[in-house]
Design a protein around this motif. Structure first.
Motif, PDB file in Angstrom:
ATOM      1  N   GLU A 193      -3.450   2.741   4.143  1.00 57.78           N
ATOM      2  CA  GLU A 193      -3.194   2.818   2.689  1.00 57.78           C
ATOM      3  C   GLU A 193      -2.998   4.467   2.584  1.00 57.78           C
ATOM      4  OE1 GLU A 193      -5.486  -0.456   0.123  1.00 57.78           O
ATOM      5  OE2 GLU A 193      -6.386   1.482  -0.064  1.00 57.78           O
ATOM      6  N   ALA A 194      -3.791   5.020   3.189  1.00 59.81           N
ATOM      7  CA  ALA A 194      -3.366   6.518   2.824  1.00 59.81           C
ATOM      8  C   ALA A 194      -2.111   6.995   3.628  1.00 59.81           C
ATOM      9  CB  ALA A 194      -4.621   7.432   3.600  1.00 59.81           C
ATOM     10  N   ALA A 195      -1.655   6.415   4.824  1.00 63.18           N
ATOM     11  CA  ALA A 195      -0.581   6.495   5.314  1.00 63.18           C
ATOM     12  C   ALA A 195       0.674   5.944   4.569  1.00 63.18           C
ATOM     13  CB  ALA A 195      -0.545   5.773   6.786  1.00 63.18           C
ATOM     14  N   ILE A 196       0.423   4.866   4.063  1.00 58.82           N
ATOM     15  CA  ILE A 196       1.761   4.322   3.134  1.00 58.82           C
ATOM     16  C   ILE A 196       1.834   5.163   1.906  1.00 58.82           C
ATOM     17  CG2 ILE A 196       2.544   2.371   1.500  1.00 58.82           C
ATOM     18  CD1 ILE A 196       0.869   0.715   3.652  1.00 58.82           C
ATOM     19  N   VAL A 197       0.976   5.748   1.148  1.00 58.76           N
ATOM     20  CA  VAL A 197       1.009   6.545   0.192  1.00 58.76           C
ATOM     21  C   VAL A 197       1.812   7.815   0.517  1.00 58.76           C
ATOM     22  CG1 VAL A 197      -0.134   7.755  -1.685  1.00 58.76           C
ATOM     23  CG2 VAL A 197      -0.960   5.654  -1.260  1.00 58.76           C
ATOM     24  N   LEU A 198       1.379   8.316   1.777  1.00 59.05           N
ATOM     25  CA  LEU A 198       2.074   9.557   2.413  1.00 59.05           C
ATOM     26  C   LEU A 198       3.545   9.393   2.582  1.00 59.05           C
ATOM     27  CD1 LEU A 198      -0.774  11.164   4.304  1.00 59.05           C
ATOM     28  CD2 LEU A 198       0.154  11.870   2.484  1.00 59.05           C
ATOM     29  N   GLY A 199       3.844   8.177   2.468  1.00 57.17           N
ATOM     30  CA  GLY A 199       5.278   7.796   2.865  1.00 57.17           C
ATOM     31  C   GLY A 199       5.720   7.265   4.077  1.00 57.17           C
ATOM     32  N   ALA A 200       4.674   6.817   5.027  1.00 62.32           N
ATOM     33  CA  ALA A 200       4.942   6.344   6.174  1.00 62.32           C
ATOM     34  C   ALA A 200       5.397   4.682   6.161  1.00 62.32           C
ATOM     35  CB  ALA A 200       3.812   6.057   7.387  1.00 62.32           C
ATOM     36  N   PHE A 208      -9.010   9.268  -1.393  1.00 57.24           N
ATOM     37  CA  PHE A 208      -9.796   8.093  -1.532  1.00 57.24           C
ATOM     38  C   PHE A 208     -11.302   8.714  -1.519  1.00 57.24           C
ATOM     39  CE2 PHE A 208      -6.000   6.768   0.372  1.00 57.24           C
ATOM     40  CZ  PHE A 208      -5.682   5.517   0.158  1.00 57.24           C
ATOM     41  N   PHE A 248       0.912  14.649   8.687  1.00 52.14           N
ATOM     42  CA  PHE A 248       1.193  13.405   8.635  1.00 52.14           C
ATOM     43  C   PHE A 248       2.552  13.074   7.761  1.00 52.14           C
ATOM     44  CE2 PHE A 248       1.330   8.796   7.905  1.00 52.14           C
ATOM     45  CZ  PHE A 248       1.192   8.399   9.087  1.00 52.14           C
ATOM     46  N   VAL A 292       5.086   1.580  -2.972  1.00 50.85           N
ATOM     47  CA  VAL A 292       4.291   2.753  -2.934  1.00 50.85           C
ATOM     48  C   VAL A 292       4.711   4.079  -2.463  1.00 50.85           C
ATOM     49  CG1 VAL A 292       1.829   3.457  -2.218  1.00 50.85           C
ATOM     50  CG2 VAL A 292       2.459   1.232  -2.387  1.00 50.85           C
ATOM     51  N   ARG A 293       5.364   3.764  -1.014  1.00 54.40           N
ATOM     52  CA  ARG A 293       5.750   5.340  -0.371  1.00 54.40           C
ATOM     53  C   ARG A 293       7.025   5.819  -1.122  1.00 54.40           C
ATOM     54  NH1 ARG A 293       8.530   1.125   2.962  1.00 54.40           N
ATOM     55  NH2 ARG A 293       6.381   0.688   3.999  1.00 54.40           N
ATOM     56  N   PHE A 348      -7.268  10.253   9.077  1.00 59.57           N
ATOM     57  CA  PHE A 348      -6.881   9.731  10.124  1.00 59.57           C
ATOM     58  C   PHE A 348      -7.978  10.364  11.183  1.00 59.57           C
ATOM     59  CE2 PHE A 348      -2.567  10.058   8.156  1.00 59.57           C
ATOM     60  CZ  PHE A 348      -2.919   8.780   7.591  1.00 59.57           C
ATOM     61  N   GLU A 380      -8.232   1.569   4.492  1.00 61.97           N
ATOM     62  CA  GLU A 380      -8.080   2.719   3.690  1.00 61.97           C
ATOM     63  C   GLU A 380      -7.067   3.622   4.405  1.00 61.97           C
ATOM     64  OE1 GLU A 380     -11.254   5.029   2.531  1.00 61.97           O
ATOM     65  OE2 GLU A 380     -11.423   3.890   0.510  1.00 61.97           O
ATOM     66  N   GLU A 381      -7.322   3.811   5.820  1.00 63.25           N
ATOM     67  CA  GLU A 381      -6.440   4.847   6.505  1.00 63.25           C
ATOM     68  C   GLU A 381      -4.861   4.351   6.313  1.00 63.25           C
ATOM     69  OE1 GLU A 381      -7.598   6.407  10.288  1.00 63.25           O
ATOM     70  OE2 GLU A 381      -9.769   6.033   9.981  1.00 63.25           O
ATOM     71  N   VAL A 410       6.454  11.841   9.032  1.00 64.00           N
ATOM     72  CA  VAL A 410       6.775  10.505   8.669  1.00 64.00           C
ATOM     73  C   VAL A 410       8.244  10.341   7.841  1.00 64.00           C
ATOM     74  CG1 VAL A 410       4.475   9.466   9.286  1.00 64.00           C
ATOM     75  CG2 VAL A 410       5.207   9.835   7.057  1.00 64.00           C
TER      76      VAL A 410
END
Lengths: 305, 369
Positions: free
Chosen positions: A194-201, B80, B97, B71-72, B86, A191-192, B101
């Motif tokens: 996924e959260a990062a990828i959705v945020l654009g990482a 969620f 964050f 996705v990004r 994090f 989940e973490e 990024v």
């Protein structure tokens, strides 16, 4: 061997508290005689089979004095063995680090066919005798080996040379980091990430800023165990080494040679180096376990707000 | 920004999670995807976000097909169920964050980031928590931080996956009011997934009811509550009484009893199921009349504004049926009902559906009362 890869969690802390409670309560308390009998059996065993040999190593090493000790460990062959051991570990540990992280990542975060097979295969070096592991390399790369025609054509020496030792070391230390990370990463889910990828990482940013901080203690623990094993490995390395003094002897092999030549003080002196390494490993391991338990306790709080 | 999904199909092994789903989410609305667990609502949300790939069909964001967009790059905010904060970062770093990024040429300066994060913390009313770590926050606070983190990158749509599912009842109620207010302030197109009908009806502009991977009904909370279109929606929303019977002349035959109803678009003799809300039923103690369903009173609950009467009936095949009737307290007193006595249930309104060829009526009973 496999027992060494105990998973890191705070559960044992909880069970510790439980044990104390169990003992304090008059309703569940056992006869003290039972407690002391069990305790003394384990302590005697510990002293006889672990502490005594360890002490013997140092006693024997310093038996003929400090000078002999120093001479033994600064002797050219001994130094060469130290260098080779360090070199093998310096190559094997980072490679297994990369492999371990990617295998654990693949298993924990992706679904694919043959996942269970991969998990089983990772354990192969634990189940195969190290001597057999060494033999495999001799059969592959040795003078009668399958790949010998190609290797000799380009004048590449693997068996009875440094590459063979490095290969054997990699083989036997292969599972440590992966085994440590797989349950940890599976428990943490994705989940973490996924959260990062959705945020654009990007993938790398996600790994570096999200995944790695979450697994760092497990990773370090695996590295420490892997390193200890890499430096202490005897069987597999012995088969491929060829025991060329000053060339293809690692510390454990050097100890054996010295011992066989009745140079007891010298052999124990070199052995004491390995013993010191073991003690450092234990201290590091304890520290990491303590840190990991603390982190686990924090995230456990997270589960029950 | 508008979202459209067209003919989405998704299968996990032999399990069909989404079966040819097409939906249109207009700009600026807060839409709830409501349905029992396993109905495919979360899968649909994850497909819109790009976290899951549909086997077939398209996701259209603002008129352009985004099915192949990473996705990004979709610029969606995702919240969620279990927060997914994090855990090793402070609240501040969590929210920052998404900004940090960004590629170097798009990344705002640290000053701008600081300002933005402070603003968002004020928006979610938690500006005093910036230096805390997720483990030091309560569940409700964590979810608000997760929302602030999602909003930091100024997403074009906000997707929330059971955002209040892990919270206790009181906090949940508080947070959903807060989410509604926030949406009225920001007007960002939002979709949230829930299995809690109260939550969906209270918060959303529109509700999409889903079951077994298909959309059952779309409408405003009033529409879906007052005029359920399918048996599933009827039984899923609120408590409901279910009658199995056969269509007759202006009446529904249940065993030897007959219940009057007005609908006559169903062929006579057809197997039907009928629904009535507890307040759409009345009780008659006069047993000389034929009309109505005979049942025995099992329990009377006379607290609150209205009284609830639970009744039981054993049909000809020996199966026990439960009914619930809601009466005004005056009516209850007038009827002088007693536990154990035999009465007639008479519906003021019945919604009749012809039994589908592949009857899956069992779940309706389970989801009913």
């Amino acid at each position: 061997m496999a027992g060494a890869t105990a998973t890191l969690n705070a559960a044992h802390l909880a069970s510790l508290n439980q044990a104390r409670h169990y003992e304090d309560s008059p309703a569940t308390r056992d006869n003290p005689l039972v407690k002391w009998t069990i305790l003394s059996i384990s302590l005697l065993f510990f002293a006889g089979f672990l502490l005594l040999p360890l002490a013997t190593v140092f006693v024997e090493a310093f038996k003929k004095g400090w000078d002999v000790y120093l001479a033994a460990i600064t002797e050219a062959d001994a130094l060469a063995a130290v260098r080779l051991t360090l070199l093998a570990a310096a190559i094997a540990v980072p490679l297994n680090l990369v492999f371990g992280v990617s295998a654990a990542w693949a298993i924990a975060k992706f679904e694919f066919r043959g996942k269970q097979l991969l998990i089983t295969l990772i354990d192969l070096p634990f189940s195969v005798s190290p001597v057999v592991a060494g033999l495999i390399y001799v059969l592959l790369f040795g003078a009668q080996g399958w790949l010998w025609p190609y290797l000799s054509e380009y004048n590449i020496k693997i068996v009875f040379a440094v590459p063979g030792i490095v290969l054997a070391t990699i083989f036997v230390t292969f599972p440590f980091i992966a085994r440590e990370l797989i349950p940890l990463m599976q428990a943490q889910g994705k989940e973490e990430e996924e959260a990062a990828i959705v945020l654009g990482a990007s993938g790398w940013q996600t790994f570096w800023h999200v995944t790695l901080p979450n697994i760092k203690w497990g990773l370090l623990y695996g590295v420490v165990l892997c390193n200890a094993r890499a430096m202490g490995e005897f069987g597999a390395v012995s088969v491929v080494s060829g025991h060329i003094r000053g060339m293809t002897n690692t510390l454990p092999l050097q100890i054996e040679i010295l011992y066989n030549e009745y140079q007891f003080a010298a052999s124990f002196a070199v052995a004491s180096l390995l013993a010191v390494l073991a003690l450092i490993t234990l201290i590091l391991k304890t520290y990491i376990e303590w840190q990991a338990a603390r982190t686990a306790r924090d995230s456990q709080q997270e589960e029950t707000p | 920004m508008s979202i459209q999904v067209q003919n989405i199909r998704k299968q996990f092994g032999s399990f069909v999670a989404l079966n040819d789903v097409s939906l249109d989410f207009p700009t600026g609305e807060l839409v709830a995807l409501l349905g029992p667990s396993g109905c495919g609502k979360t899968t649909l949300l994850r497909i819109i976000a790009g976290l899951e790939q549909a086997d077939k069909g398209n996701v259209i964001l603002e008129g352009t097909d985004a099915s192949a967009t990473h996705v990004r790059d979709r610029q969606v905010g995702f919240v969620f169920q279990h927060y997914a904060l994090f855990r090793h970062m402070s609240v501040f770093d969590n929210i920052a964050f998404g900004l940090r990024v960004k590629p170097r040429n798009e990344r705002p300066s640290e000053d701008v980031i600081r300002k933005k994060v402070t603003e968002l913390l004020k928006l979610v009313q938690l500006d005093w928590l910036a230096d805390r770590f997720p483990s030091q926050l309560s569940g409700g606070q964590r979810q608000r931080i997760a929302l602030a983190r999602a909003l930091a990158v100024e997403p074009r749509v906000l997707l929330l996956d059971e955002p209040f599912g892990a919270l206790d009842a009181k906090v949940r109620k508080e947070l959903r009011r807060w989410l509604r207010r926030l949406h009225d302030e920001l007007h960002i197109t939002s979709i949230f997934v829930t299995h809690d009908q109260e939550e969906a009806l209270e918060v959303a502009d529109r509700v999409v009811l889903m079951n077994h991977g298909s959309v059952e009904q779309i409408g405003t909370p009033e529409e879906v509550w007052n005029a359920p279109k399918t048996p599933f929606v009827y039984s899923f929303l609120g408590s409901v009484n279910l009658f199995h019977g056969r269509a007759g002349q202006g009446a529904l035959q249940v065993d030897e009893h007959s219940l009057t109803h007005a609908e006559d678009n169903i062929p006579q003799g057809a197997e039907v199921i009928a629904f009535a809300r507890p307040h759409e039923l009345d009780i008659d103690t006069d047993l000389t009349q034929v009309e109505g369903l005979r049942a025995r009173i099992a329990r009377i609950q006379a607290f609150g504004l209205t009284a609830r009467v639970e009744l039981e009936r054993i049909d000809t095949s020996g199966t026990l049926h439960h009914y619930e009737v809601e009466l005004t307290l005056e009516r209850l007193i007038a009827l002088q009902l007693r536990t154990g006595s035999e009465v007639r249930i008479t519906p003021s309104h019945l919604k009749v559906f012809q039994t589908p060829s592949q009857p899956h009526t069992a779940p309706y009973i389970a989801a009913g009362i």
